[in-house]
Write an enzyme that holds these catalytic residues in place. Sequence first.
Site, PDB file in Angstrom:
ATOM      1  N   ASP A   1      -7.844  -4.587  -0.306  1.00  0.00           N
ATOM      2  CA  ASP A   1      -8.455  -5.059  -1.549  1.00  0.00           C
ATOM      3  C   ASP A   1      -8.182  -6.537  -1.815  1.00  0.00           C
ATOM      4  O   ASP A   1      -8.959  -7.200  -2.499  1.00  0.00           O
ATOM      5  CB  ASP A   1      -7.993  -4.210  -2.733  1.00  0.00           C
ATOM      6  CG  ASP A   1      -8.579  -2.811  -2.685  1.00  0.00           C
ATOM      7  OD1 ASP A   1      -9.664  -2.652  -2.085  1.00  0.00           O
ATOM      8  OD2 ASP A   1      -7.970  -1.882  -3.231  1.00  0.00           O
TER       9      ASP A   1
ATOM     10  N   HIS B   1       0.858  -1.177   0.000  1.00  0.00           N
ATOM     11  CA  HIS B   1       0.000   0.000   0.000  1.00  0.00           C
ATOM     12  C   HIS B   1       0.890   1.221   0.000  1.00  0.00           C
ATOM     13  O   HIS B   1       1.867   1.284   0.739  1.00  0.00           O
ATOM     14  CB  HIS B   1      -0.907  -0.004   1.240  1.00  0.00           C
ATOM     15  CG  HIS B   1      -2.018   0.990   1.177  1.00  0.00           C
ATOM     16  ND1 HIS B   1      -1.819   2.331   1.401  1.00  0.00           N
ATOM     17  CD2 HIS B   1      -3.328   0.843   0.884  1.00  0.00           C
ATOM     18  CE1 HIS B   1      -2.970   2.963   1.276  1.00  0.00           C
ATOM     19  NE2 HIS B   1      -3.901   2.084   0.964  1.00  0.00           N
TER      20      HIS B   1
END
Length: 137
Positions: free
Chosen positions: A72, A14
């Site tokens: 996700d 991320h």
Amino acid sequence: KDKNSGVKLMGFGHRVYKNYDPRAKLMQETCKEVLKEMGLENDPLFKLAMALEKIALEDEYFVSRKLYPNVDFYSGIVQRAIGIPVPLFTAIFALARTVGWIAQLNEMIGDPEYKIGRPRQLFNGSVQRDVKPINAR
């Protein structure tokens, strides 16, 4: 692991969270609950996803680069488990973020002292267009 392969492993790492994404921990728990409730813990694709998770959390390559499974990764597993078609995943990911995007926009517009600049788009297209009904095409 080969940067020259042209393949990207989505759902790991991320750009903001340089460690484990705190949202991912919550989504990981939800993911496991959904798979259990739906009796999908032994589905081959979900078992593969859980094996990838284990590798990412233990493999030196991933750990040293802080490439942990992100929110996700888990939400994609949940979406598939509940029957959302893969081509709709991106739209669902975006829909879930809309409230945050609007909050950021309101924050930016509402405070003239606001220092963090975020990219903006200005719509220059037609305000109104005539669209034929689907059954008339």
